[in-house]
Design a protein around this motif. Sequence first.
Motif, PDB file in Angstrom:
ATOM      1  N   PRO A 123       0.812  -1.222   0.000  1.00  0.00           N
ATOM      2  CA  PRO A 123       0.000   0.000   0.000  1.00  0.00           C
ATOM      3  C   PRO A 123       0.839   1.262   0.000  1.00  0.00           C
ATOM      4  CG  PRO A 123       0.028  -0.981   2.187  1.00  0.00           C
ATOM      5  CD  PRO A 123       0.725  -1.941   1.277  1.00  0.00           C
ATOM      6  N   ASP A 124       2.125   1.125   0.346  1.00  0.00           N
ATOM      7  CA  ASP A 124       3.035   2.265   0.353  1.00  0.00           C
ATOM      8  C   ASP A 124       3.615   2.463  -1.047  1.00  0.00           C
ATOM      9  OD1 ASP A 124       4.895   4.251   1.743  1.00  0.00           O
ATOM     10  OD2 ASP A 124       6.337   2.850   0.849  1.00  0.00           O
ATOM     11  N   ASP A 125       3.438   3.642  -1.621  1.00  0.00           N
ATOM     12  CA  ASP A 125       3.842   3.894  -3.005  1.00  0.00           C
ATOM     13  C   ASP A 125       5.339   3.704  -3.224  1.00  0.00           C
ATOM     14  OD1 ASP A 125       1.297   4.401  -3.910  1.00  0.00           O
ATOM     15  OD2 ASP A 125       1.426   6.566  -3.603  1.00  0.00           O
ATOM     16  N   LEU A 126       6.167   4.165  -2.281  1.00  0.00           N
ATOM     17  CA  LEU A 126       7.612   4.036  -2.443  1.00  0.00           C
ATOM     18  C   LEU A 126       8.033   2.573  -2.424  1.00  0.00           C
ATOM     19  CD1 LEU A 126      10.436   5.250  -2.702  1.00  0.00           C
ATOM     20  CD2 LEU A 126      10.476   5.488  -0.195  1.00  0.00           C
ATOM     21  N   THR A 127       7.477   1.808  -1.492  1.00  0.00           N
ATOM     22  CA  THR A 127       7.791   0.379  -1.425  1.00  0.00           C
ATOM     23  C   THR A 127       7.327  -0.331  -2.687  1.00  0.00           C
ATOM     24  OG1 THR A 127       7.601   0.400   0.990  1.00  0.00           O
ATOM     25  CG2 THR A 127       7.479  -1.743  -0.098  1.00  0.00           C
ATOM     26  N   ALA A 128       6.109   0.009  -3.146  1.00  0.00           N
ATOM     27  CA  ALA A 128       5.569  -0.610  -4.356  1.00  0.00           C
ATOM     28  C   ALA A 128       6.440  -0.303  -5.565  1.00  0.00           C
ATOM     29  CB  ALA A 128       4.138  -0.127  -4.591  1.00  0.00           C
ATOM     30  N   MET A 129       6.857   0.966  -5.696  1.00  0.00           N
ATOM     31  CA  MET A 129       7.711   1.355  -6.805  1.00  0.00           C
ATOM     32  C   MET A 129       9.060   0.638  -6.734  1.00  0.00           C
ATOM     33  SD  MET A 129       9.967   4.586  -7.751  1.00  0.00           S
ATOM     34  CE  MET A 129      10.327   4.718  -6.067  1.00  0.00           C
ATOM     35  N   GLY A 130       9.602   0.535  -5.539  1.00  0.00           N
ATOM     36  CA  GLY A 130      10.878  -0.145  -5.374  1.00  0.00           C
ATOM     37  C   GLY A 130      10.801  -1.611  -5.758  1.00  0.00           C
ATOM     38  N   ARG A 131       9.737  -2.283  -5.337  1.00  0.00           N
ATOM     39  CA  ARG A 131       9.603  -3.721  -5.620  1.00  0.00           C
ATOM     40  C   ARG A 131       9.437  -3.996  -7.115  1.00  0.00           C
ATOM     41  NH1 ARG A 131       5.646  -5.767  -0.630  1.00  0.00           N
ATOM     42  NH2 ARG A 131       7.295  -5.787   0.969  1.00  0.00           N
ATOM     43  N   THR A 132       8.650  -3.157  -7.807  1.00  0.00           N
ATOM     44  CA  THR A 132       8.467  -3.395  -9.245  1.00  0.00           C
ATOM     45  C   THR A 132       9.763  -3.184 -10.012  1.00  0.00           C
ATOM     46  OG1 THR A 132       7.620  -1.125  -9.486  1.00  0.00           O
ATOM     47  CG2 THR A 132       5.996  -2.896  -9.276  1.00  0.00           C
ATOM     48  N   ASN A 133      10.553  -2.196  -9.598  1.00  0.00           N
ATOM     49  CA  ASN A 133      11.862  -2.005 -10.227  1.00  0.00           C
ATOM     50  C   ASN A 133      12.802  -3.156  -9.906  1.00  0.00           C
ATOM     51  OD1 ASN A 133      12.456   0.788 -11.664  1.00  0.00           O
ATOM     52  ND2 ASN A 133      11.019   1.223 -10.011  1.00  0.00           N
ATOM     53  N   ASP A 134      12.807  -3.585  -8.640  1.00  0.00           N
ATOM     54  CA  ASP A 134      13.718  -4.653  -8.223  1.00  0.00           C
ATOM     55  C   ASP A 134      13.376  -5.988  -8.858  1.00  0.00           C
ATOM     56  OD1 ASP A 134      15.151  -2.904  -6.661  1.00  0.00           O
ATOM     57  OD2 ASP A 134      14.051  -3.368  -4.817  1.00  0.00           O
ATOM     58  N   ALA A 135      12.105  -6.212  -9.151  1.00  0.00           N
ATOM     59  CA  ALA A 135      11.711  -7.456  -9.816  1.00  0.00           C
ATOM     60  C   ALA A 135      12.465  -7.621 -11.133  1.00  0.00           C
ATOM     61  CB  ALA A 135      10.199  -7.462 -10.071  1.00  0.00           C
ATOM     62  N   ILE A 136      12.644  -6.512 -11.843  1.00  0.00           N
ATOM     63  CA  ILE A 136      13.379  -6.533 -13.111  1.00  0.00           C
ATOM     64  C   ILE A 136      14.881  -6.475 -12.879  1.00  0.00           C
ATOM     65  CG2 ILE A 136      13.781  -5.260 -15.261  1.00  0.00           C
ATOM     66  CD1 ILE A 136      10.834  -4.297 -15.062  1.00  0.00           C
ATOM     67  N   ILE A 137      15.314  -5.577 -12.010  1.00  0.00           N
ATOM     68  CA  ILE A 137      16.752  -5.347 -11.787  1.00  0.00           C
ATOM     69  C   ILE A 137      17.442  -6.567 -11.182  1.00  0.00           C
ATOM     70  CG2 ILE A 137      18.406  -3.997 -10.423  1.00  0.00           C
ATOM     71  CD1 ILE A 137      16.429  -1.623 -10.717  1.00  0.00           C
ATOM     72  N   PHE A 138      16.783  -7.262 -10.243  1.00  0.00           N
ATOM     73  CA  PHE A 138      17.394  -8.392  -9.554  1.00  0.00           C
ATOM     74  C   PHE A 138      17.020  -9.751 -10.149  1.00  0.00           C
ATOM     75  CE2 PHE A 138      17.182  -5.551  -5.571  1.00  0.00           C
ATOM     76  CZ  PHE A 138      18.401  -4.959  -5.886  1.00  0.00           C
ATOM     77  N   SER A 139      15.827  -9.830 -10.767  1.00  0.00           N
ATOM     78  CA  SER A 139      15.350 -11.159 -11.168  1.00  0.00           C
ATOM     79  C   SER A 139      14.755 -11.220 -12.566  1.00  0.00           C
ATOM     80  CB  SER A 139      14.297 -11.649 -10.159  1.00  0.00           C
ATOM     81  OG  SER A 139      14.836 -11.671  -8.856  1.00  0.00           O
ATOM     82  N   GLY A 140      14.855 -10.136 -13.322  1.00  0.00           N
ATOM     83  CA  GLY A 140      14.312 -10.137 -14.674  1.00  0.00           C
ATOM     84  C   GLY A 140      15.252 -10.808 -15.667  1.00  0.00           C
ATOM     85  N   PHE A 141      14.667 -11.490 -16.645  1.00  0.00           N
ATOM     86  CA  PHE A 141      15.446 -12.137 -17.709  1.00  0.00           C
ATOM     87  C   PHE A 141      14.898 -11.693 -19.064  1.00  0.00           C
ATOM     88  CE2 PHE A 141      15.568 -15.649 -20.837  1.00  0.00           C
ATOM     89  CZ  PHE A 141      16.932 -15.667 -21.070  1.00  0.00           C
TER      90      PHE A 141
END
Length: 319
Positions: free
Chosen positions: A219-237
């Motif tokens: 529900p926190d916008d900063l956390t949500a934004m961070g997680r969507t970026n990290d999904a690609i940066i750390f685990s995206g192929f």
Amino acid sequence: MISINKETESLVNELIDNSDTYRVDVIEGYKGCKIIDAGINALGNIECGRLISEICLGGLGRVHLLNTNQVDEWPLTVHVNTKEPVISCLGSQYAGWSLSSKDGKKKFNALGSGPIRAIAQKEEIFKDIKYKDSHKNTSVVMEVNSIPPDDIVEKLSNDTNIEPKNITIIITPTSSIAGNIQIVARVLEVALHKAHELKFPMNNIIEGFGSAPIPPNSPDDLTAMGRTNDAIIFSGFTHIYVNCTDDEAGELCSKMPSSKSNDYGKPFADIFKEYQFDFFKIDPNLFSPAKITVSNLKTGNSFTDGRIDSELMKKSFGI
């Protein structure tokens, strides 16, 4: 010439005609424009996010949600492929149109993505990819928490020469279910944008595929934004098919992974805070998938670089 606005028309109508199924609200906005609330007051759902992702891709790509072993600790994954990766990703999905309200009553800033960009032609990138669209109906996706004010609708209309009644605005806050999915579904687009920034010739990119884990909502916008970026940066192929020399393919692959960035190593939200919430201070090399494969259609050889970092992903996701 492909019209991404024509290709997406049926997808947008599907969202409108079956709003109850997708749990969205369809609102009549300024001068008859349609506004689809997919996360402010409406709840939205996973299938809604998948459909909006395909709208962002200009109707030229397919988005699938699967359980895979890409990251063992978090198997729910979004998979994206497109038959026209440059037009689909850079000509439509890329959030490159800056939209700011001049209405002093409330502050509104958004980055517009979707097929409307190819009609408006407000970004330099269209000169590079040499693509322009014209169609009587269009749509735009915005990752915001509020309904756009009237002057934003006027700008959309004036810059495209399309009447507001033929414009659909889709709102997907980052913290929403639909917003979460449609952002992570940009994993292939992020790779193509990185290739463009590296000056790799766009006409040498033939096909593309990408996948990334769908993070838990916050529900926190900063956390949500961070997680969507990290999904690609750390685990995206991402797997890109090119037509060039092996030297060019190998060089592209070696420069692509997010781990080559000086800012790599911490959750994105932490980096963003350290730079006083200024995106432009972050090393642009960070915005890329974790792992890249480049296959050369001319020679049959493939190159791979980068790695999936499940530990950093788990830290970001709160696992």
